[in-house]
Write a protein that holds these residues in place. Structure first.
Motif, PDB file in Angstrom:
ATOM      1  N   ILE A   1       0.837  -1.200   0.000  1.00 45.84           N
ATOM      2  CA  ILE A   1       0.000   0.000   0.000  1.00 45.84           C
ATOM      3  C   ILE A   1       0.871   1.250   0.000  1.00 45.84           C
ATOM      4  CG2 ILE A   1      -1.724   1.317   1.309  1.00 45.84           C
ATOM      5  CD1 ILE A   1      -2.892  -1.121  -0.137  1.00 45.84           C
ATOM      6  N   SER A   2       1.967   1.218   0.753  1.00 43.89           N
ATOM      7  CA  SER A   2       2.902   2.344   0.759  1.00 43.89           C
ATOM      8  C   SER A   2       3.451   2.593  -0.650  1.00 43.89           C
ATOM      9  CB  SER A   2       4.041   2.056   1.737  1.00 43.89           C
ATOM     10  OG  SER A   2       4.968   3.112   1.733  1.00 43.89           O
ATOM     11  N   ARG A   3       3.797   1.515  -1.354  1.00 41.39           N
ATOM     12  CA  ARG A   3       4.270   1.652  -2.735  1.00 41.39           C
ATOM     13  C   ARG A   3       3.165   2.184  -3.645  1.00 41.39           C
ATOM     14  NH1 ARG A   3       5.941  -3.828  -2.159  1.00 41.39           N
ATOM     15  NH2 ARG A   3       7.913  -3.854  -1.069  1.00 41.39           N
ATOM     16  N   ASP A   4       1.919   1.756  -3.386  1.00 46.44           N
ATOM     17  CA  ASP A   4       0.788   2.281  -4.158  1.00 46.44           C
ATOM     18  C   ASP A   4       0.656   3.786  -3.961  1.00 46.44           C
ATOM     19  OD1 ASP A   4       0.250  -0.301  -5.005  1.00 46.44           O
ATOM     20  OD2 ASP A   4      -1.522  -0.547  -3.723  1.00 46.44           O
ATOM     21  N   PHE A   5       0.784   4.255  -2.720  1.00 43.48           N
ATOM     22  CA  PHE A   5       0.714   5.694  -2.444  1.00 43.48           C
ATOM     23  C   PHE A   5       1.818   6.437  -3.194  1.00 43.48           C
ATOM     24  CE2 PHE A   5      -1.279   4.932   2.004  1.00 43.48           C
ATOM     25  CZ  PHE A   5      -2.549   4.887   1.453  1.00 43.48           C
ATOM     26  N   GLU A   6       3.026   5.873  -3.179  1.00 46.16           N
ATOM     27  CA  GLU A   6       4.149   6.497  -3.897  1.00 46.16           C
ATOM     28  C   GLU A   6       3.862   6.549  -5.393  1.00 46.16           C
ATOM     29  OE1 GLU A   6       7.738   4.403  -2.942  1.00 46.16           O
ATOM     30  OE2 GLU A   6       7.545   4.833  -0.794  1.00 46.16           O
ATOM     31  N   PHE A   7       3.320   5.458  -5.938  1.00 46.75           N
ATOM     32  CA  PHE A   7       2.983   5.407  -7.359  1.00 46.75           C
ATOM     33  C   PHE A   7       1.920   6.452  -7.689  1.00 46.75           C
ATOM     34  CE2 PHE A   7       0.379   3.882 -10.881  1.00 46.75           C
ATOM     35  CZ  PHE A   7       1.344   3.615 -11.852  1.00 46.75           C
ATOM     36  N   ILE A   8       0.892   6.538  -6.867  1.00 45.29           N
ATOM     37  CA  ILE A   8      -0.197   7.489  -7.093  1.00 45.29           C
ATOM     38  C   ILE A   8       0.333   8.919  -7.051  1.00 45.29           C
ATOM     39  CG2 ILE A   8      -2.323   8.422  -6.080  1.00 45.29           C
ATOM     40  CD1 ILE A   8      -2.892   5.434  -5.192  1.00 45.29           C
ATOM     41  N   ARG A   9       1.197   9.190  -6.098  1.00 45.30           N
ATOM     42  CA  ARG A   9       1.756  10.538  -5.946  1.00 45.30           C
ATOM     43  C   ARG A   9       2.796  10.857  -7.023  1.00 45.30           C
ATOM     44  NH1 ARG A   9       4.395  10.226  -1.030  1.00 45.30           N
ATOM     45  NH2 ARG A   9       6.207   9.607  -2.249  1.00 45.30           N
ATOM     46  N   ASP A  10       3.754   9.937  -7.230  1.00 47.11           N
ATOM     47  CA  ASP A  10       4.894  10.246  -8.089  1.00 47.11           C
ATOM     48  C   ASP A  10       4.661   9.968  -9.571  1.00 47.11           C
ATOM     49  OD1 ASP A  10       6.145  10.887  -5.701  1.00 47.11           O
ATOM     50  OD2 ASP A  10       7.204   8.969  -5.558  1.00 47.11           O
ATOM     51  N   ARG A  11       3.940   8.894  -9.898  1.00 47.14           N
ATOM     52  CA  ARG A  11       3.745   8.531 -11.306  1.00 47.14           C
ATOM     53  C   ARG A  11       2.438   9.069 -11.872  1.00 47.14           C
ATOM     54  NH1 ARG A  11       7.671   4.811 -13.219  1.00 47.14           N
ATOM     55  NH2 ARG A  11       6.553   5.242 -15.134  1.00 47.14           N
ATOM     56  N   LEU A  12       1.364   8.999 -11.071  1.00 43.57           N
ATOM     57  CA  LEU A  12       0.088   9.554 -11.526  1.00 43.57           C
ATOM     58  C   LEU A  12       0.006  11.051 -11.242  1.00 43.57           C
ATOM     59  CD1 LEU A  12      -2.405   6.746 -10.430  1.00 43.57           C
ATOM     60  CD2 LEU A  12      -1.248   7.052 -12.634  1.00 43.57           C
ATOM     61  N   MET A  13       0.951  11.528 -10.452  1.00 43.72           N
ATOM     62  CA  MET A  13       1.075  12.949 -10.084  1.00 43.72           C
ATOM     63  C   MET A  13      -0.211  13.513  -9.465  1.00 43.72           C
ATOM     64  SD  MET A  13       3.774  14.325 -12.961  1.00 43.72           S
ATOM     65  CE  MET A  13       2.583  14.681 -14.184  1.00 43.72           C
TER      66      MET A  13
ATOM     67  N   GLU B   1      -1.573  13.322   0.322  1.00 44.79           N
ATOM     68  CA  GLU B   1      -0.886  13.747   1.543  1.00 44.79           C
ATOM     69  C   GLU B   1      -1.389  12.940   2.737  1.00 44.79           C
ATOM     70  OE1 GLU B   1      -1.095  17.930   2.254  1.00 44.79           O
ATOM     71  OE2 GLU B   1      -0.266  18.423   0.280  1.00 44.79           O
ATOM     72  N   TYR B   2      -0.542  12.900   3.752  1.00 46.38           N
ATOM     73  CA  TYR B   2      -0.880  12.224   5.004  1.00 46.38           C
ATOM     74  C   TYR B   2      -1.242  13.282   6.037  1.00 46.38           C
ATOM     75  CZ  TYR B   2      -0.489   9.153   9.070  1.00 46.38           C
ATOM     76  OH  TYR B   2      -0.741   8.434  10.204  1.00 46.38           O
ATOM     77  N   ASN B   3      -2.394  13.105   6.699  1.00 46.66           N
ATOM     78  CA  ASN B   3      -2.824  14.006   7.756  1.00 46.66           C
ATOM     79  C   ASN B   3      -2.429  13.382   9.095  1.00 46.66           C
ATOM     80  OD1 ASN B   3      -4.376  15.276   9.817  1.00 46.66           O
ATOM     81  ND2 ASN B   3      -5.867  15.952   8.291  1.00 46.66           N
ATOM     82  N   THR B   4      -1.462  13.993   9.773  1.00 44.32           N
ATOM     83  CA  THR B   4      -0.967  13.414  11.028  1.00 44.32           C
ATOM     84  C   THR B   4      -2.004  13.479  12.137  1.00 44.32           C
ATOM     85  OG1 THR B   4       0.061  15.531  11.603  1.00 44.32           O
ATOM     86  CG2 THR B   4       1.447  13.895  10.514  1.00 44.32           C
ATOM     87  N   HIS B   5      -2.929  14.434  12.057  1.00 40.94           N
ATOM     88  CA  HIS B   5      -3.966  14.553  13.087  1.00 40.94           C
ATOM     89  C   HIS B   5      -4.976  13.404  12.998  1.00 40.94           C
ATOM     90  CE1 HIS B   5      -6.632  16.435  15.962  1.00 40.94           C
ATOM     91  NE2 HIS B   5      -7.616  16.364  15.082  1.00 40.94           N
ATOM     92  N   THR B   6      -5.451  13.115  11.791  1.00 43.77           N
ATOM     93  CA  THR B   6      -6.454  12.048  11.610  1.00 43.77           C
ATOM     94  C   THR B   6      -5.812  10.701  11.287  1.00 43.77           C
ATOM     95  OG1 THR B   6      -6.671  12.511   9.246  1.00 43.77           O
ATOM     96  CG2 THR B   6      -8.181  13.682  10.751  1.00 43.77           C
ATOM     97  N   ARG B   7      -4.516  10.730  10.989  1.00 48.25           N
ATOM     98  CA  ARG B   7      -3.773   9.527  10.593  1.00 48.25           C
ATOM     99  C   ARG B   7      -4.372   8.867   9.355  1.00 48.25           C
ATOM    100  NH1 ARG B   7      -2.504   6.773  16.466  1.00 48.25           N
ATOM    101  NH2 ARG B   7      -1.453   8.581  17.317  1.00 48.25           N
ATOM    102  N   ARG B   8      -4.725   9.678   8.413  1.00 49.61           N
ATOM    103  CA  ARG B   8      -5.334   9.216   7.170  1.00 49.61           C
ATOM    104  C   ARG B   8      -4.621   9.838   5.979  1.00 49.61           C
ATOM    105  NH1 ARG B   8      -7.886   5.553   9.651  1.00 49.61           N
ATOM    106  NH2 ARG B   8      -9.954   5.868  10.449  1.00 49.61           N
ATOM    107  N   TRP B   9      -4.608   9.099   4.863  1.00 51.76           N
ATOM    108  CA  TRP B   9      -4.134   9.607   3.594  1.00 51.76           C
ATOM    109  C   TRP B   9      -5.330  10.157   2.830  1.00 51.76           C
ATOM    110  CZ3 TRP B   9       0.922   9.646   1.973  1.00 51.76           C
ATOM    111  CH2 TRP B   9       1.823   8.930   2.747  1.00 51.76           C
ATOM    112  N   TRP B  10      -5.118  11.155   1.999  1.00 53.15           N
ATOM    113  CA  TRP B  10      -6.205  11.702   1.203  1.00 53.15           C
ATOM    114  C   TRP B  10      -5.665  12.460   0.007  1.00 53.15           C
ATOM    115  CZ3 TRP B  10      -7.744  17.169   1.581  1.00 53.15           C
ATOM    116  CH2 TRP B  10      -6.873  17.923   2.353  1.00 53.15           C
TER     117      TRP B  10
END
Length: 103
Positions: free
Chosen positions: A57-69, A73-82
């Motif tokens: 899942i971490s690699r998926d997040f990197e792919f979504i952010r870096d390749r799909l552009m 972002e990660y919200n440290t308060h809610t501990r959620r990605w969005w």
């Protein structure tokens, strides 16, 4: 076999029933989950949902952010990605709906 035969009537989807299709389905579903604030979008919950490791899942997040552009972002308060862009979120939801109709 050849996925691009000479007769168009025999054409088949190159990703049908393959590992690539499964990864694509997960990436689309993760993107859709990242647009839904009520959905469980932390790594552990997504890993359980898709029966993969948290590292995957971490690699998926990197792919979504870096390749799909996409702005992920990660919200440290809610501990959620969005996905931080409402415009990008709307596009992702549309892709998810189209993909769901292909099932």
């Amino acid at each position: 076999g050849n996925i691009w035969p000479h007769r168009a009537t025999h054409w088949r989807c190159p990703m049908k029933n393959t590992g690539a299709r499964k990864v694509f389905e997960r990436i689309v579903a993760v993107c859709v989950a990242l647009t839904n604030t009520s959905d469980a979008t932390n790594q552990r919950m997504l890993a359980r949902r898709f029966e993969v490791s948290e590292k995957t899942i971490s690699r998926d997040f990197e792919f979504i952010r870096d390749r799909l552009m996409l702005p992920v972002e990660y919200n440290t308060h809610t501990r959620r990605w969005w996905i931080t862009s409402p415009e990008a979120a709307r596009k992702i939801e549309g892709i998810g709906q189209v993909f769901a109709n292909l099932q």
